[in-house]
Design a protein around this motif. Structure first.
Motif, mmCIF file in Angstrom:
data_model
loop_
_atom_site.group_PDB
_atom_site.id
_atom_site.type_symbol
_atom_site.label_atom_id
_atom_site.label_comp_id
_atom_site.label_asym_id
_atom_site.label_seq_id
_atom_site.Cartn_x
_atom_site.Cartn_y
_atom_site.Cartn_z
ATOM 1 N N ARG A 85 27.510 -44.347 45.321
ATOM 2 C CA ARG A 85 26.662 -43.148 45.232
ATOM 3 C C ARG A 85 26.167 -42.938 43.807
ATOM 4 O O ARG A 85 25.041 -42.503 43.579
ATOM 5 C CB ARG A 85 27.433 -41.918 45.712
ATOM 6 N N LEU A 86 27.018 -43.259 42.831
ATOM 7 C CA LEU A 86 26.658 -43.053 41.431
ATOM 8 C C LEU A 86 25.434 -43.868 41.036
ATOM 9 O O LEU A 86 24.575 -43.403 40.282
ATOM 10 C CB LEU A 86 27.844 -43.415 40.527
ATOM 11 N N VAL A 87 25.341 -45.093 41.537
ATOM 12 C CA VAL A 87 24.207 -45.958 41.189
ATOM 13 C C VAL A 87 23.148 -45.960 42.294
ATOM 14 O O VAL A 87 22.304 -46.848 42.354
ATOM 15 C CB VAL A 87 24.679 -47.401 40.921
ATOM 16 N N ARG A 88 23.224 -44.962 43.164
ATOM 17 C CA ARG A 88 22.250 -44.786 44.242
ATOM 18 C C ARG A 88 22.137 -46.026 45.122
ATOM 19 O O ARG A 88 21.041 -46.424 45.528
ATOM 20 C CB ARG A 88 20.886 -44.404 43.667
ATOM 21 N N GLY A 89 23.279 -46.628 45.396
ATOM 22 C CA GLY A 89 23.325 -47.732 46.331
ATOM 23 C C GLY A 89 23.001 -49.095 45.760
ATOM 24 O O GLY A 89 23.070 -50.090 46.476
ATOM 25 N N LEU A 93 24.128 -53.072 40.167
ATOM 26 C CA LEU A 93 24.380 -52.348 38.923
ATOM 27 C C LEU A 93 25.865 -52.142 38.647
ATOM 28 O O LEU A 93 26.259 -51.897 37.507
ATOM 29 C CB LEU A 93 23.690 -50.979 38.964
ATOM 30 N N ILE A 94 26.705 -52.247 39.697
ATOM 31 C CA ILE A 94 28.112 -51.932 39.527
ATOM 32 C C ILE A 94 28.798 -52.839 38.508
ATOM 33 O O ILE A 94 29.564 -52.346 37.665
ATOM 34 C CB ILE A 94 28.848 -51.985 40.882
ATOM 35 N N LEU A 135 35.257 -63.421 40.412
ATOM 36 C CA LEU A 135 35.127 -63.993 39.067
ATOM 37 C C LEU A 135 34.066 -63.249 38.272
ATOM 38 O O LEU A 135 34.255 -62.926 37.097
ATOM 39 C CB LEU A 135 34.778 -65.473 39.157
ATOM 40 N N LEU A 136 32.936 -62.947 38.917
ATOM 41 C CA LEU A 136 31.884 -62.182 38.255
ATOM 42 C C LEU A 136 32.395 -60.816 37.823
ATOM 43 O O LEU A 136 32.234 -60.417 36.669
ATOM 44 C CB LEU A 136 30.683 -62.028 39.197
ATOM 45 N N MET A 137 33.031 -60.109 38.757
ATOM 46 C CA MET A 137 33.460 -58.751 38.439
ATOM 47 C C MET A 137 34.558 -58.747 37.386
ATOM 48 O O MET A 137 34.550 -57.938 36.446
ATOM 49 C CB MET A 137 33.941 -58.049 39.707
ATOM 50 N N GLY A 138 35.513 -59.667 37.514
ATOM 51 C CA GLY A 138 36.588 -59.727 36.528
ATOM 52 C C GLY A 138 36.078 -60.082 35.142
ATOM 53 O O GLY A 138 36.500 -59.499 34.138
ATOM 54 N N ALA A 139 35.150 -61.044 35.068
ATOM 55 C CA ALA A 139 34.589 -61.433 33.771
ATOM 56 C C ALA A 139 33.815 -60.282 33.140
ATOM 57 O O ALA A 139 33.880 -60.069 31.920
ATOM 58 C CB ALA A 139 33.689 -62.653 33.933
ATOM 59 N N MET A 140 33.076 -59.524 33.956
ATOM 60 C CA MET A 140 32.316 -58.393 33.414
ATOM 61 C C MET A 140 33.248 -57.337 32.820
ATOM 62 O O MET A 140 32.964 -56.747 31.769
ATOM 63 C CB MET A 140 31.449 -57.778 34.516
ATOM 64 N N VAL A 141 34.379 -57.102 33.477
ATOM 65 C CA VAL A 141 35.336 -56.123 32.963
ATOM 66 C C VAL A 141 35.932 -56.587 31.641
ATOM 67 O O VAL A 141 35.979 -55.836 30.657
ATOM 68 C CB VAL A 141 36.451 -55.868 34.003
ATOM 69 N N VAL A 142 36.371 -57.848 31.589
ATOM 70 C CA VAL A 142 37.018 -58.351 30.373
ATOM 71 C C VAL A 142 36.021 -58.454 29.221
ATOM 72 O O VAL A 142 36.311 -58.031 28.089
ATOM 73 C CB VAL A 142 37.668 -59.720 30.635
#
Length: 452
Positions: A85-89, A93-94, A135-142
């Protein structure tokens, strides 16, 4: 053969056996620590256990326990839908929201592992729900955590700038911060493209909850299965979400009492770690115990979801690295490089040593050891001190995506509904690519031109 060289060869054997025989690398590393520590380094049991990462053990257990409870009672599902909801779907962008969030946390003073411990479980729950590469999400966080990690008011920035001042080297706090920010931003952009981020854009916006979601916009070439509403995909398309393929994944429901209590606990974790500098692991396990006492059914489910194989793997490898440190292998390698008579060659080798060792050990600790080793050839004036310090800082921290580093271990432990062995191999391969490529690139950009 010197004891230091023997210890390095044993580490290589551990990697080979773990890869070819599918034995838990942590168990092998404990055995190697015992053998090398007692037979080669003449250490007793206390000396071997001195390298055991007790603080990381508690962080891994505490954080995965707390977020296992959050998954069991539906809190992470609620957070995932709140993020949509924050990024309007716009699901694409997440990953960038998570990058920015961890970057902001470290920039204002959070220790990098603490920021990753807070954000990674939520980010990877989102990845599982919306079929995004873990892998994408974990790399973006780190990489987000490291992007903000060298701001002038951050922990890493303060430590490195203090070392530079103590060694009486020229320094630039802003250059150090921007070097890490830009390097991690560029790497995150490459990872986003390579790991399927562009396909996320083609999905368009998602709306709705439950077993199906509406995807609007995008093109007919991607974004899920279903029937195009109009022409070239410009209308509305219906596609199954991960909730449809994972029947055990509940839709975002009302704010029940357990969910509210868990949300309060997560806020309390952030406040305790950032506001009062409390240990993230001890705080998380305390909050998990409180929630378990109030709702024991959720706790029984959660205990089995603590990432015990990951805990064994990481603690075993880091215990062996502690033995290497205790017997002087790391200092031996660094001093050997520092004695090279060609400053530019010594500089790139120090960057590589920082990257390789930091993939298994404390990033700040490695910088604290390597920056003084660089002083003799920096004094010759052929190498710019500002660029060299920035290159060492980036080389020693960007590799924290390795599953053997604290941040990489947290990502590995926090990922729900994945083949953990396969995810471990992905993180190890990605970490290897970063170790191989980044030191050479930052040396070429920051050191070779002679900045500072």
């Amino acid at each position: 053969m010197s004891p230091e060289l023997v210890s390095i060869l044993v580490l290589a054997v551990v990697f080979v056996i773990a890869t070819t025989r599918s034995v838990n690398m942590g168990a092998l590393a404990f055995a190697a620590a015992f053998g090398v520590g007692t037979l080669v380094a003449d250490l007793d049991a206390d000396g071997v256990f001195a390298g055991f990462p007790g603080d990381l053990f508690v962080v891994l257990v505490g954080v995965t326990y707390l977020f296992a409870i959050a998954r069991a009672n539906g809190t992470t599902d609620w957070l995932v839908h709140a993020a949509v909801r924050l990024v309007r779907g716009r699901v694409a962008l997440i990953p960038w929201v998570m990058f920015a969030l961890t970057g902001a946390l470290t920039a204002i003073g959070a220790v990098s592992p603490a920021a990753v411990a807070i954000v990674a479980p939520i980010a990877l729950s989102f990845a599982a729900r919306y079929r995004i590469s873990p892998l994408l999400m974990g790399a973006m966080v780190v990489h987000g955590a490291q992007a903000g990690g060298f701001s002038p008011i951050s922990i890493y920035g303060s430590i490195v700038n203090g070392i530079v001042e103590r060694e009486k080297l020229p320094g630039s706090e802003i250059t150090l911060f921007l070097a890490s920010l830009l390097a991690n931003l560029v790497i995150a952009g490459v990872v986003f493209v390579v790991c399927g981020g562009l396909k996320l854009w083609s999905r368009g916006a998602v709306t709705g909850t439950g077993t199906e979601t509406k995807e609007t916009g995008g093109t007919g070439s991607g974004g899920g299965s279903g029937t195009a509403g109009t022409g070239n995909g410009g209308g509305t398309r219906t596609a199954p979400t991960a909730a449809a393929t994972r029947p055990d994944a509940p839709a975002a429901g009302p704010l029940t009492t357990p969910v509210v209590a868990t949300l309060v606990s997560l806020v309390a974790l952030v406040v305790a770690v950032l506001g009062f500098d409390l240990d993230a692991g001890l705080t998380a396990i305390t909050l998990a115990v409180v929630l378990s006492t109030a709702w024991p059914d959720d706790s029984r489910k959660a205990v089995s979801e603590i990432a015990w194989p990951t805990v064994l793997l990481i603690c075993g490898v880091l215990t062996y690295v502690g033995v290497l440190d205790e017997m002087g292998t790391i200092t031996w390698a660094g001093e050997g490089v520092g004695g090279i008579g060609v400053p530019l060659l010594a500089a790139v080798l120090l960057c590589y040593i920082g990257a390789i060792v930091s993939a298994f050990a404390s990033s700040v600790g490695i910088m604290g050891a390597l920056i003084p080793l660089a002083v003799p050839f920096l004094a010759q004036g052929e190498i710019g001190a500002v660029g060299m310090v920035a290159a060492l800082a980036v080389s020693a921290t960007v590799v924290d995506v390795s599953p053997f580093s604290t941040n990489g271990a947290l990502v590995l432990a926090a990922a729900p509904d994945v083949d953990r062995e396969r995810f471990f191999r992905q993180l190890m391969a990605y970490g290897g690519i970063v170790v191989a490529a980044v030191p050479a690139v930052v040396w070429l950009v920051m050191v070779a031109p002679g900045w500072g």
